[in-house]
Write a protein that holds these residues in place. Structure first.
Motif, PDB file in Angstrom:
ATOM      1  N   LEU A   1      -4.875   3.101  15.039  1.00  0.00           N
ATOM      2  CA  LEU A   1      -4.302   2.485  16.236  1.00  0.00           C
ATOM      3  C   LEU A   1      -2.857   2.949  16.369  1.00  0.00           C
ATOM      4  O   LEU A   1      -2.148   3.098  15.366  1.00  0.00           O
ATOM      5  CB  LEU A   1      -4.357   0.957  16.144  1.00  0.00           C
ATOM      6  CG  LEU A   1      -5.750   0.334  15.988  1.00  0.00           C
ATOM      7  CD1 LEU A   1      -5.641  -1.165  15.766  1.00  0.00           C
ATOM      8  CD2 LEU A   1      -6.623   0.628  17.212  1.00  0.00           C
ATOM      9  N   LEU A   2      -2.387   3.162  17.610  1.00  0.00           N
ATOM     10  CA  LEU A   2      -1.030   3.649  17.881  1.00  0.00           C
ATOM     11  C   LEU A   2      -0.219   2.587  18.603  1.00  0.00           C
ATOM     12  O   LEU A   2      -0.739   1.856  19.458  1.00  0.00           O
ATOM     13  CB  LEU A   2      -1.070   4.924  18.725  1.00  0.00           C
ATOM     14  CG  LEU A   2      -1.677   6.162  18.062  1.00  0.00           C
ATOM     15  CD1 LEU A   2      -1.698   7.323  19.039  1.00  0.00           C
ATOM     16  CD2 LEU A   2      -0.898   6.534  16.810  1.00  0.00           C
ATOM     17  N   CYS A   3       1.073   2.521  18.255  1.00  0.00           N
ATOM     18  CA  CYS A   3       2.017   1.578  18.885  1.00  0.00           C
ATOM     19  C   CYS A   3       3.231   2.364  19.365  1.00  0.00           C
ATOM     20  O   CYS A   3       3.827   3.124  18.590  1.00  0.00           O
ATOM     21  CB  CYS A   3       2.434   0.503  17.893  1.00  0.00           C
ATOM     22  SG  CYS A   3       3.636  -0.675  18.540  1.00  0.00           S
TER      23      CYS A   3
ATOM     24  N   GLN B   1      -6.860   0.902   1.380  1.00  0.00           N
ATOM     25  CA  GLN B   1      -5.982   1.995   1.796  1.00  0.00           C
ATOM     26  C   GLN B   1      -5.586   1.787   3.254  1.00  0.00           C
ATOM     27  O   GLN B   1      -6.225   2.275   4.185  1.00  0.00           O
ATOM     28  CB  GLN B   1      -6.676   3.343   1.594  1.00  0.00           C
ATOM     29  CG  GLN B   1      -6.926   3.674   0.132  1.00  0.00           C
ATOM     30  CD  GLN B   1      -7.505   5.059  -0.060  1.00  0.00           C
ATOM     31  OE1 GLN B   1      -7.497   5.875   0.855  1.00  0.00           O
ATOM     32  NE2 GLN B   1      -8.005   5.336  -1.253  1.00  0.00           N
ATOM     33  N   VAL B   2      -4.494   1.013   3.416  1.00  0.00           N
ATOM     34  CA  VAL B   2      -3.940   0.702   4.739  1.00  0.00           C
ATOM     35  C   VAL B   2      -2.541   1.286   4.799  1.00  0.00           C
ATOM     36  O   VAL B   2      -1.724   1.070   3.894  1.00  0.00           O
ATOM     37  CB  VAL B   2      -3.897  -0.820   4.988  1.00  0.00           C
ATOM     38  CG1 VAL B   2      -3.307  -1.121   6.353  1.00  0.00           C
ATOM     39  CG2 VAL B   2      -5.293  -1.411   4.865  1.00  0.00           C
ATOM     40  N   SER B   3      -2.230   2.015   5.858  1.00  0.00           N
ATOM     41  CA  SER B   3      -0.915   2.647   5.992  1.00  0.00           C
ATOM     42  C   SER B   3      -0.377   2.419   7.400  1.00  0.00           C
ATOM     43  O   SER B   3      -1.145   2.321   8.366  1.00  0.00           O
ATOM     44  CB  SER B   3      -0.990   4.150   5.697  1.00  0.00           C
ATOM     45  OG  SER B   3      -1.833   4.803   6.638  1.00  0.00           O
ATOM     46  N   LEU B   4       0.968   2.313   7.473  1.00  0.00           N
ATOM     47  CA  LEU B   4       1.665   2.211   8.756  1.00  0.00           C
ATOM     48  C   LEU B   4       2.782   3.245   8.723  1.00  0.00           C
ATOM     49  O   LEU B   4       3.690   3.161   7.894  1.00  0.00           O
ATOM     50  CB  LEU B   4       2.228   0.802   8.967  1.00  0.00           C
ATOM     51  CG  LEU B   4       2.958   0.537  10.281  1.00  0.00           C
ATOM     52  CD1 LEU B   4       2.083   0.881  11.475  1.00  0.00           C
ATOM     53  CD2 LEU B   4       3.417  -0.920  10.363  1.00  0.00           C
ATOM     54  N   GLN B   5       2.714   4.201   9.630  1.00  0.00           N
ATOM     55  CA  GLN B   5       3.605   5.360   9.585  1.00  0.00           C
ATOM     56  C   GLN B   5       4.346   5.515  10.898  1.00  0.00           C
ATOM     57  O   GLN B   5       3.782   5.320  11.981  1.00  0.00           O
ATOM     58  CB  GLN B   5       2.785   6.628   9.295  1.00  0.00           C
ATOM     59  CG  GLN B   5       3.603   7.898   9.154  1.00  0.00           C
ATOM     60  CD  GLN B   5       2.717   9.100   8.880  1.00  0.00           C
ATOM     61  OE1 GLN B   5       1.488   8.998   8.892  1.00  0.00           O
ATOM     62  NE2 GLN B   5       3.325  10.251   8.638  1.00  0.00           N
TER      63      GLN B   5
ATOM     64  N   ARG C   1      -3.377   2.986  10.110  1.00  0.00           N
ATOM     65  CA  ARG C   1      -4.612   3.641   9.672  1.00  0.00           C
ATOM     66  C   ARG C   1      -5.239   2.828   8.541  1.00  0.00           C
ATOM     67  O   ARG C   1      -4.595   2.550   7.526  1.00  0.00           O
ATOM     68  CB  ARG C   1      -4.340   5.070   9.212  1.00  0.00           C
ATOM     69  CG  ARG C   1      -5.592   5.814   8.747  1.00  0.00           C
ATOM     70  CD  ARG C   1      -5.278   7.241   8.324  1.00  0.00           C
ATOM     71  NE  ARG C   1      -6.453   7.925   7.811  1.00  0.00           N
ATOM     72  CZ  ARG C   1      -7.343   8.581   8.549  1.00  0.00           C
ATOM     73  NH1 ARG C   1      -7.159   8.645   9.880  1.00  0.00           N
ATOM     74  NH2 ARG C   1      -8.387   9.186   8.008  1.00  0.00           N
ATOM     75  N   ILE C   2      -6.506   2.473   8.726  1.00  0.00           N
ATOM     76  CA  ILE C   2      -7.311   1.819   7.693  1.00  0.00           C
ATOM     77  C   ILE C   2      -8.400   2.811   7.319  1.00  0.00           C
ATOM     78  O   ILE C   2      -9.269   3.137   8.141  1.00  0.00           O
ATOM     79  CB  ILE C   2      -7.908   0.494   8.210  1.00  0.00           C
ATOM     80  CG1 ILE C   2      -6.790  -0.461   8.656  1.00  0.00           C
ATOM     81  CG2 ILE C   2      -8.758  -0.167   7.134  1.00  0.00           C
ATOM     82  CD1 ILE C   2      -7.290  -1.761   9.249  1.00  0.00           C
TER      83      ILE C   2
END
Length: 667
Positions: free
Chosen positions: A379-381, A433-437, A449-450
């Protein structure tokens, strides 16, 4: 005013220090120690006589030694009337207001005393000019009569024996010697009946200059000389003010920066002080700016000999308005008190502040996502803020799922540190494995990203952004926040159907035996499923509803955990079939009686090594009742019989022994 002499009918009672040959030289002047006609018979220049009065006889010259009078003419008198005025000379600025307090003490008669004010101008130091009186409205001379009638010159009674002469606007010709005279109410003429003070009216030499368009401040002119500044929240505001005075006397300046609402009339009621330098060089911030000054967010400094500089490190929307510089000039009177002799104000700039809240926008995409379990979810913000981006503004971005405040998925703080929500990293599910970039510079775009989506990830996702302003000491203050629209995430159904059935292979269990309970599990799933099994007993306390108490459990990894039985006996867990678990209670006792059931939780493991709770089910209940054995039922009667037989035998033996002993005694 001409010198005031004692009335002929009152004897003079002068009291002085016997050790001083001339206790009060000025009282020894012939013009004072001789009787004179009443005050009404004195006359001044025809120009100064009120229009309704007839000319009077020539005035008696006023002794030069009494201009000005000493601080107290009764310095050599004891217990005598004394008139008090502040010591002089007093310096005041032309065009400003002044007040002279005058009081009388050690008098006789009524507490309501009357006062008359006279002025001796430097051009005619021997001529008194009547200004105002507390008892005679027609007292003012022609030169003061219009000013008295207009209220520019007035007298205000403070109490019965104290008044105040007020001049609303000083003129250059108001300079001179002011005399406060009190008509006598004493039985004897004793003490002094007037006091004098010198007033010097000086020109206004104070100037206040606002910055011009060529100053270091950048702004645009809007048809006037007032500087127009438009800032974004968090930017720095700097304003300069030039204050100088050419007054010959020793004075101090106070400089205050203030702000008023746009287009509001400027006055002490509408002007809010930001920060100022006091006459004693102390720096103080006003009202709502005090905390910001203590935090180092705003300051005032002197640059050079005449320029003062205001700096607000991080402006806020409430700082918008018209900024002014108010400069006061202070002089120290002979009584050591400081007096504000003039004050001027200049408008510096019209400042508008655009809030970050009005510029912050949060959007997210794609609006709808549908995927299968195990696939990656992205998902994008997107954030938009002040243009150009401000280096002092920092952003924190987080993703939440669910309604209301939602459940935290991941967060990226202002320092770029990522934090995963507790539901995505714990002992039950492992660490997913959850990331926020962050993809682009501030405010920028952010990607969630999950790696392996699970059926439980279905729901409505929102991006939450918080904007902070960084203060000079690196402290962050939240100024705005925003949320994106909701994004729908749907998971393709991959149901896991689990059933559980509990039963007793041996229906009848006797006390001391081992009770066995079996739990059969059936699973319908297209993927590998791990089972966690737990055994529970329903306990009833009083009239309350039965409550479950866990007896033992086996984790999804096959690790057994045994609880504690009420009877304290041993128990064991094992797996007797592919989907059959067994609980054994060794040496059951009546306290082990109850209804038992098994609970099964199904877990699915995904490629990222995380676990997903696919569902839980509870089996039926089975009753465990430890029966008593037959030998146990005969044990109590046997004990009772043996005890009865022993008692009867002892009684018979005692009776026989007693009879035998009696027979022996007879023989």
């Amino acid at each position: 005013m001409p010198p005031h002499y004692p009335s002929p009918e009152f004897p003079q009672l002068l009291c002085s220090d016997p050790q001083s040959p001339h206790p009060n030289p000025e009282l020894s002047h012939p013009s004072i120690l001789t009787h004179a006609p009443p005050l009404s018979q004195h006359r001044a220049l025809p120009l100064l006589i009120p229009t309704h009065r007839a000319p009077s006889p020539p005035t008696i010259p006023f002794p030069q030694s009494l201009i000005p009078s000493p601080p107290s003419l009764s310095a050599g008198l004891c217990g005598a009337r004394e008139v008090h005025l502040p010591p002089g000379p007093l310096f005041r600025v032309e065009g400003t207001a002044i007040s002279f307090p005058c009081s009388v003490s050690e008098y006789e008669g009524p507490t309501l005393q009357h006062f008359e004010w006279f002025l001796y101008r430097p051009t005619a130091p021997e001529i008194s000019i009547g200004m105002v009186s507390t008892r005679d409205p027609s007292f003012p001379y022609a030169v003061f009569s219009p000013r008295v009638q207009s209220g520019e010159v007035s007298v205000q009674r403070l109490r019965g024996d104290a008044i105040e002469l007020r001049i609303a606007r000083l003129r250059a010709e108001d300079a001179g010697v002011y005399e406060c005279y009190t008509p006598t109410t004493d039985s004897t003429y004793h003490g002094n009946y007037s006091s004098k003070v010198v007033l010097k009216v000086i020109p206004d030499m104070l100037s206040v200059l606002a910055p011009t368009p060529s100053s270091p401040l950048r702004g645009r002119m809007a048809g006037t000389s007032l500087l127009q500044l438009s800032l974004s929240e968090g930017q720095e505001l700097q304003l300069n003010c030039t204050a100088q005075s050419q007054t010959q006397q020793h004075t101090h300046l106070s400089v205050s920066f203030g702000v008023s609402a746009p287009d509001a009339p400027v006055g002490r009621q509408t002007l809010q002080e930001v920060v100022g330098v006091r006459r004693d060089f102390a720096v103080e911030a006003g009202g709502r700016f005090a905390d910001r000054y203590r935090a180092g967010e705003l300051s005032v400094a002197k640059a050079g000999s005449e320029q003062y500089k205001l700096a607000i490190g991080r402006v806020r929307p409430g700082d918008a308005g018209t900024y002014h510089c108010t400069v006061g000039e202070w002089i120290q009177d002979p009584d050591s008190s400081w007096q504000l002799i003039t004050e001027k104000r200049a408008a510096l700039a019209q400042v508008t502040v655009q809030s970050i809240a009005s510029q912050l926008a949060v959007s997210a995409g794609p609006p709808k996502v549908r995927l299968s379990a195990g696939e990656a979810l992205e998902l994008l913000c997107n954030l938009s803020g002040p243009v150009p981006p401000a280096p002092h503004v920092a952003y924190a971005v987080s993703w939440v799922v669910g309604e209301g405040d939602g459940l935290l998925v991941a967060q990226l703080d202002t320092d770029g540190v990522a934090v995963v929500g507790e539901s995505y990293a714990n002992s039950q599910v492992g660490r997913r494995q959850v990331s926020l970039q962050k993809l682009t510079p501030s405010p920028g775009s952010y990607r969630l990203r999950i790696e392996s989506a699970q059926p439980g990830d279905e729901g409505t996702y929102r991006c939450v952004a918080q904007a902070y302003v960084r203060s000079p000491d690196a402290w962050l203050r939240e100024v705005s926040s925003g949320r994106s629209q909701g994004l729908k995430v749907q998971m393709k159904s991959e149901a896991v159907v689990v059933k559980a059935y509990a039963w007793l292979p041996i229906p009848a269990t006797y006390r001391g035996d081992t009770a066995e309970l079996l739990c059969n599990i059936s699973v319908e799933s297209t993927q590998a499923v791990h089972m966690a099994v737990s055994w529970w007993v329903e306990v009833t306390v009083g009239e309350e509803e039965p409550q479950g108490r866990m007896v033992a459990s086996v984790s999804r990894e096959g690790v057994a955990e045994l609880g504690r039985r009420v009877s304290g006996g041993d128990m064991s867990l094992d797996k007797v079939g592919p989907q059959c678990h067994r609980l054994r209670l060794h040496g059951v006792q009546p306290s082990d009686e109850g209804r038992y059931h098994c609970a099964v939780t199904s877990w699915v493991r995904y490629p990222d090594r995380s676990w997903y709770n696919a569902g839980a089910v509870k089996s039926n209940s089975v009753a465990v009742y430890p029966y008593a054995r037959a030998v146990d039922t005969l044990f109590i009667p046997l004990i009772v019989g043996i005890a009865s037989a022993l008692f009867t035998g002892i009684a018979i033996l005692a009776t026989i022994t007693c009879c035998f002993m009696r027979q022996l005694r007879k023989r």
